[in-house]
Structures are given as structure tokens and as C-alpha cells.
Design a protein around this motif. Structure first.
Motif, PDB file in Angstrom:
ATOM      1  N   VAL A  16       0.833  -1.213   0.000  1.00  0.00           N
ATOM      2  CA  VAL A  16       0.000   0.000   0.000  1.00  0.00           C
ATOM      3  C   VAL A  16       0.864   1.260   0.000  1.00  0.00           C
ATOM      4  N   GLN A  17       1.920   1.254   0.801  1.00  0.00           N
ATOM      5  CA  GLN A  17       2.811   2.417   0.855  1.00  0.00           C
ATOM      6  C   GLN A  17       3.476   2.669  -0.492  1.00  0.00           C
ATOM      7  N   ASP A  52      -8.751  -7.773  -2.975  1.00  0.00           N
ATOM      8  CA  ASP A  52      -9.779  -8.374  -3.815  1.00  0.00           C
ATOM      9  C   ASP A  52      -9.690  -7.891  -5.256  1.00  0.00           C
ATOM     10  N   SER A  53      -9.165  -6.677  -5.446  1.00  0.00           N
ATOM     11  CA  SER A  53      -9.107  -6.093  -6.780  1.00  0.00           C
ATOM     12  C   SER A  53      -8.107  -4.946  -6.787  1.00  0.00           C
ATOM     13  N   ARG A  54      -7.771  -4.461  -7.979  1.00  0.00           N
ATOM     14  CA  ARG A  54      -6.904  -3.300  -8.092  1.00  0.00           C
ATOM     15  C   ARG A  54      -7.573  -2.085  -7.459  1.00  0.00           C
ATOM     16  N   GLU A  55      -8.891  -1.990  -7.613  1.00  0.00           N
ATOM     17  CA  GLU A  55      -9.632  -0.864  -7.035  1.00  0.00           C
ATOM     18  C   GLU A  55      -9.482  -0.840  -5.514  1.00  0.00           C
ATOM     19  N   ALA A  56      -9.445  -2.023  -4.895  1.00  0.00           N
ATOM     20  CA  ALA A  56      -9.268  -2.086  -3.440  1.00  0.00           C
ATOM     21  C   ALA A  56      -7.903  -1.528  -3.041  1.00  0.00           C
ATOM     22  N   ALA A  61      -4.494   2.873  -0.916  1.00  0.00           N
ATOM     23  CA  ALA A  61      -3.372   3.764  -1.194  1.00  0.00           C
ATOM     24  C   ALA A  61      -3.793   5.223  -1.074  1.00  0.00           C
ATOM     25  N   LEU A  62      -4.998   5.551  -1.505  1.00  0.00           N
ATOM     26  CA  LEU A  62      -5.489   6.926  -1.372  1.00  0.00           C
ATOM     27  C   LEU A  62      -5.600   7.314   0.097  1.00  0.00           C
ATOM     28  N   THR A  63      -6.078   6.403   0.911  1.00  0.00           N
ATOM     29  CA  THR A  63      -6.191   6.682   2.347  1.00  0.00           C
ATOM     30  C   THR A  63      -4.833   7.016   2.939  1.00  0.00           C
ATOM     31  N   ALA A 121     -13.171   6.787  -5.634  1.00  0.00           N
ATOM     32  CA  ALA A 121     -12.002   7.659  -5.593  1.00  0.00           C
ATOM     33  C   ALA A 121     -12.420   9.125  -5.560  1.00  0.00           C
ATOM     34  N   ALA A 122     -13.406   9.488  -6.369  1.00  0.00           N
ATOM     35  CA  ALA A 122     -13.880  10.876  -6.386  1.00  0.00           C
ATOM     36  C   ALA A 122     -14.519  11.253  -5.057  1.00  0.00           C
TER      37      ALA A 122
END
Length: 202
Positions: A16-17, A52-56, A61-63, A121-122
Motif C-alpha cells: 500500500v505504501q 480483492d481487486s486493483r480498485e481495493a 493507497a489513497l487513504t 475515488a472521487a
């Protein structure tokens, strides 16, 4: 078993980092899962043991990326002048991997926004932008003519100018022009919105 769980958690956090840094540096769509896993010293096949997915991965990562804004806010120490100067500094301009995600991911997130279509994300981006607007609003000096709507408008103006200047300073290939953009916008914002503040010490 306990050791194995701790190792998995540490590996998960490392992925994640790395993603948080690379997304800011190259954009969300500018780097693939394979590259992120390779940098983490792992195979692509191990990705789904953690996500579970790239979106996860993107959302985690955004957090992490947005959590970095807290250090910049703390460094301002209640000073609008310090907040502006830190944001529009050459160091911030040059450090793309750990920089403000609101500027770094602006184009990526805006490209994913479609009328009537929800975007996680938005949503996160919007929440964090509002939080930074509120942060600037609290830093703005009050005066007798102030009301909440006016201070909110000025806060949005100040931060929007900061993001625009930072993005432009990164885009040009002339170092002198890049620095001029940062310095000019910082000076004008401080003169307009924080003229009475004692200059931040070097």
C-alpha cells in the motif's frame, strides 16, 4: 501462525505504501499491479492474497496518501503564511512521491468522474478537498466584515491557487519560470490574505 499473520500484515502495508507513492508520482493509471508488486519484492500472483481487486488497492493507497496531509497541516502551526510557503516550496514541487495527493491525482480523479456515476475515488478526493478548504478557512485572519460564506470563498480561492501554481511549476521545463510561478503566487496570496502575519522564520 501469529508470526505469519504479522508478516502478511507488514507485507500488505508495504504494498500500500509503495502504491501510494507511485500513484502520486505516475498517476493511478500510470503504473500497473505488476510494477508495484515487483517493487515490493513479490510476484503478481501474490496480489490477490492481499487485495480483492486493483480498485481495493487504489482506495487503501489513497487513504495512506491523504493521511500525509496531516503532517503539512501540523507544520503550518496555525499560520496561513507557513501553510502557503510550505505548499509552494521547491521541495514540495520536486518531491512527487510524497506530495499533496490533491494536486498529484487531480487529473486522474477528474478523468474518472462521470455524471450520474458514483466513484469511490472521487468521493474520497472530494471529502479530503473539503477538509483542506476548512483548514484554510480556519487559518484566514478574521476581520469585522467577515462572514462564514466570505471566508469559505477566500479559502477555496487560496487553495485552488496553490494547487494550480504547484501543478504549473511541475509542468514547465524552465527552472527559472517554475520557481517564479511558485514565488509569485505565494507572495501575492500572502499579501492579499495574510499581510499582518509575522514572516515565518527560515
Amino acid at each position: 501462525m501469529r508470526h505469519s499473520r504479522a508478516e502478511k500484515a507488514a507485507t500488505h502495508q508495504r504494498i500500500v505504501q509503495i502504491a501510494a507513492r507511485r500513484f502520486r508520482e505516475r498517476g493511478i493509471d500510470g503504473i500497473g499491479v505488476a510494477d508495484i508488486m515487483r517493487e515490493a519484492g513479490l510476484t503478481v500472483g501474490g496480489f490477490y492474497k492481499h487485495f480483492d481487486s486493483r480498485e481495493a488497492l487504489v482506495m487503501e493507497a489513497l487513504t495512506v496518501a491523504f493521511a500525509g496531509l496531516e503532517a503539512w497541516e501540523a507544520a503550518a502551526r496555525g499560520s496561513l503564511r507557513r501553510a502557503i510557503l510550505a505548499y509552494l516550496s521547491p521541495g514540495h514541487r520536486d518531491d512527487r512521491t510524497d506530495s499533496c495527493p490533491l494536486a498529484a491525482l487531480l487529473n486522474d480523479v477528474s478523468r474518472g468522474v462521470r455524471p450520474g456515476v458514483a466513484s469511490d475515488a472521487a468521493n474520497v478526493y472530494t471529502e479530503q478537498l473539503i477538509r483542506v478548504f476548512d483548514f484554510f478557512e480556519r487559518l484566514l485572519p478574521a476581520d469585522g466584515r467577515d462572514d462564514r460564506n466570505d471566508r469559505g470563498a477566500r479559502a477555496r480561492l487560496v487553495f485552488s491557487a496553490c494547487v494550480g501554481a504547484l501543478t504549473l511549476a511541475r509542468a514547465v521545463d524552465d527552472p527559472a519560470l517554475s520557481r517564479e510561478i511558485l514565488d509569485t503566487v505565494a507572495d501575492r496570496l500572502i499579501d492579499a490574505f495574510a499581510p499582518a502575519e509575522v514572516p515565518a522564520s527560515a
